[in-house]
Design a protein around this motif. Structure first.
Motif, short mmCIF file in Angstrom:
data_model
loop_
_atom_site.label_atom_id
_atom_site.label_comp_id
_atom_site.label_asym_id
_atom_site.label_seq_id
_atom_site.Cartn_x
_atom_site.Cartn_y
_atom_site.Cartn_z
N LYS A 93 0.85 -1.19 0.00
CA LYS A 93 0.00 0.00 0.00
C LYS A 93 0.89 1.24 0.00
CE LYS A 93 -3.87 2.23 2.36
NZ LYS A 93 -4.79 2.13 1.22
N VAL A 94 0.63 2.13 -0.96
CA VAL A 94 1.37 3.39 -1.03
C VAL A 94 0.62 4.43 -0.21
CG1 VAL A 94 2.31 5.18 -2.52
CG2 VAL A 94 2.21 2.82 -3.34
N ILE A 95 1.30 4.99 0.78
CA ILE A 95 0.68 5.99 1.65
C ILE A 95 1.05 7.37 1.12
CG2 ILE A 95 0.49 6.84 4.01
CD1 ILE A 95 1.51 4.09 4.94
N THR A 96 0.10 7.99 0.42
CA THR A 96 0.32 9.32 -0.13
C THR A 96 -0.49 10.35 0.67
OG1 THR A 96 -1.52 9.21 -1.68
CG2 THR A 96 0.58 8.29 -2.42
N SER A 97 -0.30 11.61 0.34
CA SER A 97 -1.05 12.67 1.03
C SER A 97 -2.54 12.57 0.74
CB SER A 97 -0.52 14.05 0.61
OG SER A 97 -0.60 14.19 -0.79
N ASP A 98 -2.90 11.89 -0.35
CA ASP A 98 -4.31 11.73 -0.71
C ASP A 98 -5.00 10.65 0.11
OD1 ASP A 98 -4.05 13.71 -2.63
OD2 ASP A 98 -3.45 12.27 -4.18
N VAL A 99 -4.18 9.78 0.73
CA VAL A 99 -4.75 8.67 1.51
C VAL A 99 -5.11 9.19 2.90
CG1 VAL A 99 -4.34 6.38 2.47
CG2 VAL A 99 -3.43 6.97 0.21
N LYS A 100 -6.39 9.40 3.13
CA LYS A 100 -6.84 9.95 4.41
C LYS A 100 -7.22 8.85 5.41
CE LYS A 100 -6.46 14.04 2.70
NZ LYS A 100 -5.26 14.84 3.07
N SER A 101 -7.60 7.69 4.90
CA SER A 101 -8.01 6.58 5.76
C SER A 101 -7.09 5.40 5.58
CB SER A 101 -9.45 6.17 5.44
OG SER A 101 -9.80 5.00 6.16
N LEU A 102 -6.71 4.79 6.69
CA LEU A 102 -5.85 3.59 6.65
C LEU A 102 -6.55 2.42 7.33
CD1 LEU A 102 -2.45 5.34 7.43
CD2 LEU A 102 -3.12 4.30 5.26
N ASP A 103 -7.88 2.36 7.10
CA ASP A 103 -8.66 1.28 7.73
C ASP A 103 -8.27 -0.09 7.22
OD1 ASP A 103 -9.99 3.21 9.14
OD2 ASP A 103 -11.68 3.34 7.72
N ASP A 104 -7.66 -0.14 6.03
CA ASP A 104 -7.32 -1.44 5.43
C ASP A 104 -5.87 -1.83 5.65
OD1 ASP A 104 -6.22 0.53 3.90
OD2 ASP A 104 -6.74 -0.37 1.96
N GLN A 105 -5.17 -1.15 6.56
CA GLN A 105 -3.73 -1.42 6.71
C GLN A 105 -3.43 -2.83 7.20
OE1 GLN A 105 -1.83 0.60 10.28
NE2 GLN A 105 -3.72 1.79 10.11
N ASP A 106 -4.39 -3.47 7.88
CA ASP A 106 -4.16 -4.83 8.34
C ASP A 106 -4.11 -5.84 7.20
OD1 ASP A 106 -4.09 -3.98 10.95
OD2 ASP A 106 -6.22 -4.36 11.32
N GLU A 107 -4.54 -5.40 6.02
CA GLU A 107 -4.55 -6.31 4.86
C GLU A 107 -3.20 -6.34 4.16
OE1 GLU A 107 -7.70 -5.20 2.25
OE2 GLU A 107 -9.14 -4.88 3.91
N TYR A 108 -2.28 -5.50 4.58
CA TYR A 108 -0.98 -5.39 3.89
C TYR A 108 0.17 -5.69 4.84
CZ TYR A 108 -3.68 -3.00 0.28
OH TYR A 108 -4.60 -2.68 -0.68
N MET A 109 1.20 -6.30 4.26
CA MET A 109 2.44 -6.55 5.01
C MET A 109 3.56 -5.60 4.58
SD MET A 109 1.82 -8.91 7.19
CE MET A 109 3.41 -9.56 7.67
N CYS A 110 3.28 -4.79 3.57
CA CYS A 110 4.32 -3.88 3.06
C CYS A 110 3.70 -2.53 2.74
CB CYS A 110 4.97 -4.48 1.81
SG CYS A 110 6.38 -3.53 1.19
#
Length: 505
Positions: A93-110
Motif C-alpha cells: 500500500k502506497v501511503i500518499t497525502s491523498d490517503v486519508k483513511s488507513l482502515d485497510d492497513q491490516d490487509e498489507y504486510m508492506c
C-alpha cells in the motif's frame, strides 16, 4: 498464520547472480546482527537497487512474518517501488497525502511512503507500526529520513544508496548507520555488460567566479552568471556539435535561467529538437516532454534538478554536465542517467563542462566507499580545489588563432621548466616572463608584414598570456588579483616594446 505472497500476472523478476549474492549478504546481517541494527547498502545507479530491496522485502515478509516499510523522498520513486514490489508478488500500500483513511492497513504486510507523509500519519496516530520489523530507505544519503528513525528504534533499518555520503556534511551517515555493505563496483558491472561504458570529454572551465553556498555546493546565482555567458554557451554548443551531434542528449544545469539560455542557444543555432524542463512544470507537462524525449532519437533535453533521481531513459546517448558541483552524489547521479544498457547501446558519452571529472575522478574509476563512509570529513577536506584544477589546465590555442601564427612551428612555452631552471641556477625568476615575452614577440614578428599587423597579432595572444602568468604567479606563491593584473599589463607593455625593436632591427 503464515502470510501469503500474492501472485502476479507478470513474469517474476529474474535476479542476476551478483544481486542474489548481495541479498544473501544482507540477510546474513539480518540473522547475525541485533534486530535493531542499522545497515547501509551501496550499489551503483543501474545496478538494480530497487530490484534487490524488493526481493529483500518479499523474503523478509515470508521468513519473518513481519511487516516491511519502504521510505522514499519523491512520489515518483514511491510509485516505481510499488510497481516493482507488484512484480515480486508483494501486496503493498502506497501511503500518499491523498490517503486519508488507513482502515485497510491490516490487509498489507508492506507499505511505501514518503518521509513527510509518513511523519504526518504517525503524528496523527493513523498508522500502526507495531508489527513493522524492517524499514528500507531508498536514496539513504538524504538527511530528511533522520527525523523518522526515532519511530523505528526496534527495527532493522536498511539504507540503500549509490553514494554513501550524507547530503549534509554536518550529519555524517556513520552517526546513524552501524555498517556499510558495498556491492559491485561500476567497472565490474561494465565488464559484465550490466552497465554501458562512459567516454568522458573534458573542457577546461575557469570557475573562479563561482561561490559556495551554505549547503556546500556552488550557488545557483553564481552558476547562472557563469553559464549564461556567451563564452560558456558557445563552448557548450561547440562541444555538442563535436561529440554528440544527432545523438539523444540530456543536459544538466544548476539554474533555470541557464537552462532557458541553453534552450535559446540551441534554437538560435537551428536545432528544433530541443526542449527545456524544470521543477516548475506541471506533472502533465513533464510527462508530455519525457514521452517526446523517449521517442525522439536526436532529442536534446536541457533540465534543472528534476531528472537526477527517479528518471530512467536508457536510450540516452550523451550526458552533458553543463555545471560544476561539489557533490559526488550528484556527480554520480547525473552520469548514471546515461549508464543503462539499451538494445545495441553499450557505450555513452559524458561531456564535462564543470571540471567535475578532475574533482572526483572518472565515473568508472575505483572509489573506496568504506573509507568515505568512515571518514567523510577527511575525504571532503582532501578533494582537489578549483584553483589546483585550473593550474593543471593546458592552454589550447583555438584553431582560428593558431592559423594566424602558421609561420611559427612551435608555440608552446613550459613555464614550470623555465622556472625550475632559473631557481636551480640562482637566477631571478622574472627571467621566465622575459623569455615568454621574447617568444611571443618572435611569433608576432614571423607572422606579420609590418609592426602594426604584429601588434594586432599580440592582442590575439591575451588568453595565452593570462595562462602563462597564472602558472608563473603560482610558482612565485603570489596570486593576489592585483598582482596578477599588474603582471598582465606589464607583460603587454614589454611585448609591444619587443615587437617594435624587432621591426626596427
Amino acid at each position: 498464520m503464515e502470510v501469503e505472497i500474492k501472485k502476479t500476472s507478470k513474469n517474476k523478476k529474474e535476479l542476476y547472480d551478483y544481486q542474489k549474492e548481495n541479498i544473501n549478504n544482507v540477510f546474513d546481517k539480518i540473522e547475525n546482527k541485533p534486530s535493531n541494527y542499522n545497515l547501509v547498502f551501496q550499489l551503483p545507479t543501474g545496478g538494480g537497487k530497487t530490484v534487490i530491496f524488493s526481493e529483500i522485502a518479499r523474503r523478509f515478509i515470508k521468513e519473518k512474518q513481519k511487516k516491511v516499510l519502504i521510505l522514499t523522498h519523491r512520489i515518483e520513486l514511491s510509485s516505481q517501488t510499488s510497481k516493482m514490489l507488484d512484480e515480486f508478488g508483494v501486496a503493498n500500500k502506497v501511503i500518499t497525502s491523498d490517503v486519508k483513511s488507513l482502515d485497510d492497513q491490516d490487509e498489507y504486510m508492506c507499505f511505501v511512503a514518503m518521509v513527510e507523509t509518513l511523519k504526518n500519519r504517525l503524528n496523527d496516530d493513523l498508522l500502526d507500526m507495531q508489527d513493522v520489523s524492517m524499514v528500507i530507505i531508498d536514496e539513504a544519503h538524504y538527511n530528511s529520513f533522520r527525523k523518522l528513525f526515532k519511530y523505528f528504534q526496534d527495527c532493522f533499518i536498511l539504507g540503500v544508496t549509490a553514494t554513501p555520503l550524507s547530503s549534509n556534511i554536518k550529519l555524517p551517515m556513520n552517526e546513524i548507520y552501524d555498517e556499510l555493505l558495498v556491492g559491485e563496483p561500476i567497472s565490474t558491472l561494465i565488464e559484465r555488460g550490466f552497465l554501458a561504458k562512459a567516454t568522458t570529454y573534458t573542457y577546461d572551465v575557469a570557475l573562479g567566479g563561482l561561490k559556495v553556498g551554505i549547503n556546500g555546493d556552488y550557488t545557483v546565482k553564481s552558476s547562472d552568471d557563469l553559464y549564461t555567458s556567451n563564452i560558456m554557451q558557445d563552448k557548450l554548443l561547440n562541444a555538442y556539435v563535436e561529440k554528440s551531434l544527432g545523438k539523444k542528449t540530456l543536459i544538466f544545469n544548476n539554474g533555470i535561467s541557464t537552462s532557458w539560455h541553453v534552450y535559446d542557444t540551441f534554437k538560435a543555432a537551428g536545432y528544433e529538437n530541443v526542449r527545456h524542463l524544470d521543477n516548475t512544470f506541471s506533472k502533465q507537462e513533464r510527462s508530455e516532454i519525457l514521452r517526446w524525449f523517449k521517442k525522439t532519437p536526436d532529442a536534446i533535453l536541457t533540465s534543472v534538478s528534476i531528472l537526477t533521481t527517479g528518471f530512467d531513459e536508457p536510450s540516452v546517448d550523451t550526458i552533458i554536465l553543463n555545471r560544476a558541483t561539489k557533490s559526488i552524489t550528484l556527480y554520480y547521479q547525473m552520469i548514471g542517467r546515461g549508464s543503462r544498457v539499451f538494445k545495441d547501446k553499450k557505450n555513452f558519452n559524458v561531456i564535462d563542462l564543470g571540471n567535475n571529472a578532475a574533482r572526483f575522478g572518472l565515473w568508472s574509476a575505483p572509489i573506496n566507499w568504506k573509507r568515505i563512509f568512515k571518514s567523510p570529513d577527511y575525504y571532503l577536506d582532501n578533494l582537489i580545489n578549483d584553483e589546483e584544477i585550473e593550474r593543471q589546465f593546458v592552454y589550447d590555442m583555438p584553431k582560428e588563432i593558431r592559423e594566424k601564427f602558421k609561420n611559427t612551428e612551435d608555440i608552446t612555452f613550459k613555464v614550470k621548466e623555465h622556472y625550475d631552471y632559473a631557481i636551480k641556477r640562482g637566477i631571478k625568476s622574472k627571467v621566465v616572463l622575459d623569455k615568454s615575452v621574447a617568444q611571443h614577440a618572435q611569433m608576432c614578428y614571423e607572422n606579420a608584414e609590418d609592426v602594426f599587423e604584429a601588434r594586432d597579432l599580440a592582442i590575439l595572444l591575451e588568453d595565452d598570456i593570462k595562462d602563462r602568468i597564472k602558472k608563473y604567479s603560482h610558482y612565485m606563491i603570489k596570486s593576489t588579483k592585483n598582482y596578477i593584473m599588474w603582471l598582465e599589463e606589464d607583460y603587454k607593455r614589454k611585448l609591444n616594446t619587443e615587437i617594435n625593436m624587432k621591426f626596427k632591427e
